[in-house]
Scaffold this active site. Structure first.
Site: not given
Ligand SMILES: *Cc1c(COP(=O)(O)O)cnc(C)c1O
Length: 396
Positions: A71, A151, A325
């Protein structure tokens, strides 16, 4: 001790059908899809089929699917890639105040490089007002990025109207749909978004693999130099086992979404009702209705979220405060502050994100444990004692 996992917003376990689908590509079917021999062709077939499955799950075309390392990379590629490709047209970007750091920090990094950035405010529930977006778009605006689902607090944004506004004004619209996929129906044939990010480990797929949907004719520059993979937008030998796992997981995640969401909503509402019944001074963060089916984010007054988390962990319960995070840092969440929470409540926030493996029994045990932990921690709180004293005197 039996462990209870209530942190599906941070990551999810693999669906049981995903690993078996991936395994052959770690062993006998190990070819490089760019090779022309039979090993290569076998890997190429897996790559093509995975792209088709992924596209189908989203209502997209296969050539609109770019596989990334997750992501974070998808968000970086969408924002930096579009900003660079459109730099001659304009250098103004718009994001919401509650974006994931992978979006917010990327936009701000471009701000430091001379782009103009507008950060849209949100209401008390963490929601963007489409009228604010309409007013913020300028002649030099090239990209708007607003997440589909938050998130931390689970609030769903009105993506369809927001995207339509951008379409009318000829501005690209990107959405971070990492938390949304599998939880709310997403059909890219109907939704006028130009760019959309996904991450497999948030929908019961493997870590380290994601998708950027790039609608046909959308201009985007690459971030890395190398081979010609992924339509020359994302070079590097494809991670075939992970891509196969992502395709399997997205196929499963996007089937029967309303029924699966309803099951999560039932557990979520049972848990939330129990919380507010058993514990005084608990406040739900985020939108009461327009929210992710598995998200319960609450602020518990007179308690530090981190202390409560550590206590729960000792009892085998895994939850989080803020996002994965930033937990561990003592900074208050930028999302809760953007919603207008006072610092004390922002610090007392806890996030429980339920998943398909959870049971009502687990939630019952969690409620009981929470009740005990909160009572114990409040015993030690000077502010809480004062509050009780004042309550008493105001009653007499
Ligand atoms: C977890 C998350 C990301 C990051 O994704 P990764 O694959 O862990 O890099 C980005 N945006 C949101 C909303 C997330 O929950």
């Amino acid at each position: 001790m039996k462990r209870i996992y209530l942190d599906h917003g941070a990551t999810t376990p693999l669906h049981r059908d995903v690993l078996p689908a991936m395994l052959p590509y770690y062993s006998e079917a190990f070819g490089n899809p760019s090779s022309i021999h039979s090993f290569g062709r076998e890997a190429r077939r897996a790559l093509d089929e995975s792209r088709e499955k992924t596209a189908q799950a989203l209502g997209a075309a296969p050539e609109e699917i770019i596989f990334t390392s997750g992501g974070t990379e998808a968000n970086n590629l969408a924002i930096q890639g579009a900003a660079e490709a459109l730099a001659s047209r304009g250098r103004h970007l718009i994001a919401s105040a509650v974006e994931h750091h992978a979006v917010l920090d990327t936009v701000n990094a471009l701000g430091n490089k001379g782009y103009a950035v507008t950060v849209l405010p949100v209401d008390h529930y963490g929601m963007v007002d489409p009228d604010d977006l309409r007013k913020a778009i300028r002649d030099d605006t090239v990209l708007v990025t607003i997440m589909a689902a938050n998130n931390e607090i689970g609030t769903l944004q009105p993506i369809a109207p927001l995207a339509s506004i951008c379409r009318e004004r000829g501005v690209y619209f990107h959405t971070d749909a990492v938390q949304a996929i599998g939880n709310i129906p997403l059909n890219l044939r109907e939704l006028p978004v130009d760019l959309l990010s996904l991450s497999a480990h948030k929908f019961y797929g493997p870590k380290g693999i994601g998708v950027l949907f790039v609608r046909r004719k959308t201009k985007i520059s690459k971030l890395m130099h190398g081979g010609g993979q992924e339509r020359k937008i994302r070079p590097g030998t494809e991670n075939i086992p992970a891509i196969v796992g992502l395709a399997k997981a997205i196929e499963i995640a996007t089937a029967d979404v309303p029924a699966k969401s309803a099951a999560l909503v039932k557990m979520r509402d049972y848990f939330l009702a129990g919380l507010t019944e058993k514990i005084e001074e608990v406040y739900l963060n985020g939108h009461p209705v327009q929210r992710l089916p598995g998200n319960v984010n609450v602020s518990v007054r007179f308690v530090e979220g981190e202390s409560l988390l550590l206590d729960l962990d000792l009892k085998g319960i895994s939850a989080s405060s803020g996002s994965a995070c930033t937990s561990g840092s003592l900074e208050a969440s930028h999302v809760l502050l953007a919603c207008g929470l006072e610092h004390q409540l922002a610090h007392g926030s806890l996030r429980f994100t339920l998943g398909h493996g959870n049971t009502l029994e687990e939630l019952g045990y969690t409620l009981k444990t929470l009740q005990e932990s909160v009572a114990r921690l409040r015993e030690m709180s000077f502010l809480y004692k004062n509050y009780r004293r004042e309550l008493k005197s105001s009653c007499t």
